[in-house]
Structure formats: structure tokens, C-alpha cells
Motif scaffolding. Structure first.
Motif, PDB file in Angstrom:
ATOM      1  N   SER A  42       0.838  -1.200   0.000  1.00  0.00           N
ATOM      2  CA  SER A  42       0.000   0.000   0.000  1.00  0.00           C
ATOM      3  C   SER A  42       0.875   1.253   0.000  1.00  0.00           C
ATOM      4  N   TYR A  56      -4.803  -6.974   5.673  1.00  0.00           N
ATOM      5  CA  TYR A  56      -6.180  -6.891   5.183  1.00  0.00           C
ATOM      6  C   TYR A  56      -6.958  -8.132   5.616  1.00  0.00           C
ATOM      7  N   ARG A  60     -10.926  -1.954   0.823  1.00  0.00           N
ATOM      8  CA  ARG A  60      -9.554  -2.091   0.309  1.00  0.00           C
ATOM      9  C   ARG A  60      -9.277  -0.996  -0.715  1.00  0.00           C
ATOM     10  N   CYS A  84      -8.826  -2.921   6.668  1.00  0.00           N
ATOM     11  CA  CYS A  84      -7.391  -2.702   6.517  1.00  0.00           C
ATOM     12  C   CYS A  84      -6.825  -2.196   7.832  1.00  0.00           C
TER      13      CYS A  84
END
Length: 301
Positions: free
Chosen positions: A144, A154, A186, A269
Motif C-alpha cells: 500500500s 487486510y 480495500r 485494513c
């Protein structure tokens, strides 16, 4: 601030008069300038250093930056860098501490806020104990760009949700707040635009999540909070703790749980756990990042 000024004198009648000769700011002694700018915040000191040679020299004075460093900065430097640099000036030390310094195998970052001098810390998802993290049916570590650690955990779906973390660190004296940085859905980038997928988001509005905090100073706090708006990052307040001794090491333990097995939950997340000076809560609230519907209950054991 102008490029020059006129010196004022007192005449025989006790009234101020302007001298015929003018002096520039560059004529001020560096020690005099340093005594003045030490009362400013670091960004302003650096801006004034561009005025002239006197201000530039004064901006490197050790006693100016000594007042900006945390009282236990030598302990912090030794913890972060592994040694106390003997030849570095106080301004160089302050600069190094303001960088996000990584330790504990890259799972933690600590830095000094350049405006306030407060010590901040971030613990990555890989530095936390997450129930079921090794089973890819439930959890995945995904890359990310929105994480300081370039990676986050996640959760697709799970019945038993439990996350714990622990750190022992020489925090300077003061009061600190602990937050979980979370995001429902997400997030990713598509054609240069930020998008988020809500496919797995469910179960968080049925029962609240419990946040808990313990410290080696026998402090304990707990609160419950329902996870709110999807598609945005929020910092969920887990509690506060106080440090009274600048030379002691404070152990902090945190947890986040939702273990009601009557329903599953997913689409979450988990980026990190953040530790900030408590004054930062106003900054988070002002920026719309703070999210918790109920206040924490703080208890002393």
C-alpha cells in the motif's frame, strides 16, 4: 522583518531620537540573535537563517537547539541510532530525530515532530500479534502506498477478531494518546485515481470493537467503538498514558478485539498503531481523522 533598522537614542529632554547612522541586521552579534531566535519554533528559525550571515550562524548555536530537543534526547539517540554521536551539533541531532527512524527489524518508526518537539511512534501491522494472520483464508499482507511501512494487513472474513501490540520505549515526560489506524474497504489506485473496494466490508456495525491500553505504570483504559465510514482512513482512540520520569522506559500494551462469534466481520485494513502526544488529538480531530463514538474509561490498577 526589514533589511535594516535605525538605532534609537534618548536626547537630553528624555525623548527618543533617530541617529543619523543606520545599522543593518547583519551588524547584530550572533549571540544576541541566538538568544532571540531560541524562543521561536524550528521552522521559523530555519527561515530566519536565510536572512544574512549573522542569523545563519546563530541558527547553528547548540544552546538554541538544546531547548528544542526532548530532555532525554541522548537516550533516544542511543535507542534509535545505536550510539550517541560525539561530533554532531545539536541542530544535526534534532534533524536526525525528526526523520522517521526505523527500529525493531523495521516494524516500528519513531520521530520528533518538527514543530512541537513531541516524540511520535508508529508500529506496523507486522509488528502486531494478529490472530489468524498466517492463514490466508482470513488475512493477507498487501502492499500500500498509503502506509508509512508500504504494507498493511487486510482482513477478508473472520469470526474471532483480535489484535495485540506491545512496545517498551524511553518516552519523554508528558501525556500520550494511542490510536489504531484503520480503513474499511480495500483502497487502491486505478488510472491514477484512488478507488476502494467494499466487497468484503461487513459485520462492524452489529457490535462495537473494544480497544484496551495497559502501561508499566499500572494505567489501564478501555473503550468501545463501532467502526464508521468506509473508504477513509481513521485513527481510533485506544486510550492515554502519562510518563513522569524522562529516564525510565515505559512499556505500553494495546489490544483491539471483536470476539462475538454470532457473526463474521471483514473488509478491514489495519495499517498501524500510533502513539502521539495527547495534544495531537486536536490536530487529528480538526483534519477529520479522529473517529470514535464513545470516550475511553481510564482506570488506575
Amino acid at each position: 522583518m526589514g533589511a535594516s533598522f535605525s538605532a534609537l537614542f534618548i536626547d537630553q529632554d528624555g525623548l527618543p531620537s533617530v541617529s543619523s547612522s543606520s545599522s543593518t541586521l547583519g551588524d547584530l552579534p550572533e549571540t544576541c540573535v541566538a538568544s532571540i531566535i531560541q524562543h521561536l519554533n524550528p521552522p521559523d528559525i530555519c527561515k530566519l537563517a536565510e536572512l544574512n550571515r549573522a542569523f545563519r550562524g546563530a541558527s547553528w548555536a547548540d544552546f538554541v537547539w538544546e531547548s528544542k530537543l526532548p530532555p532525554n534526547y541522548q537516550i533516544l539517540v542511543h535507542k534509535i541510532l545505536g550510539f550517541v554521536p560525539q561530533k554532531l551539533g545539536k541542530r544535526d541531532i534534532y534533524t536526525r530525530l525528526c526523520r522517521p527512524n526505523t527500529f525493531d527489524s523495521g516494524t516500528k518508526k519513531v520521530w520528533v515532530d518538527k514543530n512541537t518537539g513531541g516524540v511520535c511512534m508508529s508500529i506496523s501491522s507486522k509488528g502486531l500479534q494478529i490472530t489468524g494472520i498466517d492463514d490466508r483464508r482470513y488475512w493477507n499482507h498487501i502492499p500500500s502506498e498509503e502506509s508509512r511501512f508500504h504494507s498493511l494487513a487486510y482482513l477478508q472474513q473472520m469470526w474471532w477478531f483480535q489484535v495485540e501490540g506491545e512496545v517498551e520505549f524511553p518516552f519523554p515526560t508528558g501525556t500520550y494518546s494511542v490510536f489504531f489506524r484503520l480503513h474499511l474497504g480495500r483502497a487502491s489506485r486505478r488510472f491514477g485515481r484512488r478507488v476502494w473496494d467494499s466487497e468484503h466490508v461487513h459485520g462492524w456495525d452489529i457490535k462495537p470493537v473494544r480497544f484496551e491500553l495497559w502501561t508499566s505504570g499500572d494505567e489501564y483504559s478501555t473503550c468501545q467503538c463501532s467502526l464508521g465510514e468506509a473508504g477513509r482512513w481513521f485513527e481510533y482512540h485506544a486510550g492515554d498514558f502519562k510518563v513522569d520520569s524522562p529516564n525510565s522506559w515505559t512499556k505500553v500494551k494495546v489490544s483491539m478485539t471483536q470476539i462475538d462469534c454470532t457473526h463474521s466481520k471483514g473488509g478491514l485494513c489495519l495499517d498501524s498503531v500510533l502513539i502521539y502526544p495527547t495534544s495531537f488529538r486536536h490536530r487529528l480531530k480538526h483534519n477529520g481523522l479522529l473517529n470514535c463514538s464513545k470516550p475511553c474509561c481510564h482506570l488506575l490498577n
